[in-house]
Design an enzyme around this catalytic site. Sequence first.
Site, PDB file in Angstrom:
ATOM      1  N   CYS A 134      -4.920   9.861  -8.569  1.00 24.18           N
ATOM      2  CA  CYS A 134      -5.632   9.682  -7.293  1.00 24.18           C
ATOM      3  C   CYS A 134      -5.167   8.423  -6.571  1.00 24.18           C
ATOM      4  CB  CYS A 134      -7.135   9.623  -7.548  1.00 24.18           C
ATOM      5  SG  CYS A 134      -8.069   9.368  -6.031  1.00 24.18           S
ATOM      6  N   CYS A 137      -7.898   6.519  -4.793  1.00 25.48           N
ATOM      7  CA  CYS A 137      -8.800   5.725  -5.645  1.00 25.48           C
ATOM      8  C   CYS A 137      -8.111   4.455  -6.160  1.00 25.48           C
ATOM      9  CB  CYS A 137      -9.247   6.527  -6.866  1.00 25.48           C
ATOM     10  SG  CYS A 137      -9.660   8.234  -6.549  1.00 25.48           S
ATOM     11  N   ASP A 138      -6.858   4.566  -6.559  1.00 22.60           N
ATOM     12  CA  ASP A 138      -6.235   3.503  -7.355  1.00 22.60           C
ATOM     13  C   ASP A 138      -5.086   2.757  -6.678  1.00 22.60           C
ATOM     14  OD1 ASP A 138      -7.961   4.194  -9.426  1.00 22.60           O
ATOM     15  OD2 ASP A 138      -6.599   5.733 -10.177  1.00 22.60           O
TER      16      ASP A 138
END
Length: 310
Positions: A134, A137-138
Amino acid sequence: MSETRNVVIIGSGCAGHTAALYAARANLAPLVVEGHEPGGQLSLTTLVENFPGFPEGIMGPQLVENMRKQAERFGAEYRMAHLTSADLSKRPFLLHLGVHQIHTQSLIIASGASARWLGLPNEQKLIGHGVSSCATCDGFFFSGKEIVVVGGGDSAMEEATFLTRFATKVTLIHRRENFRASKIMLDRAKNNSKIHFLTDTVVEDVHDPAQHEVTALKLRNIKTGKVWDFPTSALFLGIGHEPNAKMFGGQLDTDADGYLKTHNYVHTRVHGVYACGDVQDRRYRQAITAAGSGCMAAIEVEKFLEEHGK
Ligand code: NAP
């Protein structure tokens, strides 16, 4: 503890929310079991530019949140839980949410699909320590670093392009020379000076679990057989998804890759059980088609319950 419902919806992505909205407006008081990834894949994406009605685009998490609020306004109930197993052999169907049991007269499966992993020896050990599926997200954690993205489809192009916001360099590694990504997404990545392409190459492993971080990848050129270590700080996977249907354990028909088979759009082979969205659609896999099939499933449930008595 056990309860009985008219309709339970498994999954809270685009398909699940839309099914919930339609079922709620039909006064069926649907229960939505949110699943492991509430909001589904849209909650892991950034700007959605191809969902009609938003000329400037809308952020994925905002779009699913709006859908949920809309369904809740008409009485849909959401529960943070996930389906562990089900008995679809007789009605009412029996659902196990861990120790909790629910009987339901009808079921809509909108459990979607989850990111695929490469299956490298050290991969699972480094998830959350530089291995990720992701970018949204990261990505932020790798500001000023060099990053690798694996894959040759739209997801990989989207991730690579997004990650250039943070990374000094993104290397996109693909196992073939040709890409299945759409031309517009591929061109966007190719025109980005921070993205470098490495084709005909596969990742054989990721180092270094002993340091609790990604330090390098072991790569192999599939044409020459050359193997080498490629230093990098992160490995992002954009290699597609697996349908989330294992919890039905053979009670429903699936194709060779585990996608639920449906006929007449959303009917499974069990009367009263419908499937919609990415768990049954390996062809279109779009937010709008998932929403459309969620609507169909809810309308079918309404008809089914009318015919069979609530
Ligand atoms: P995809 O189209 O199935 O592409 C998966 C890619 O990963 C392929 O290039 C595949 O290689 C590669 N791959 C699969 N398993 C691999 C493995 N074990 N090792 C190395 N490479 C592997 O999946 P996707 O990119 O997630 O896209 C899915 C759908 O969502 C598509 O319809 C796409 O258009 C859509 N989508 C749209 C957008 C957008 O419009 N913004 C963004 C993302 C996704 P091969 O090509 O060799 O098979």
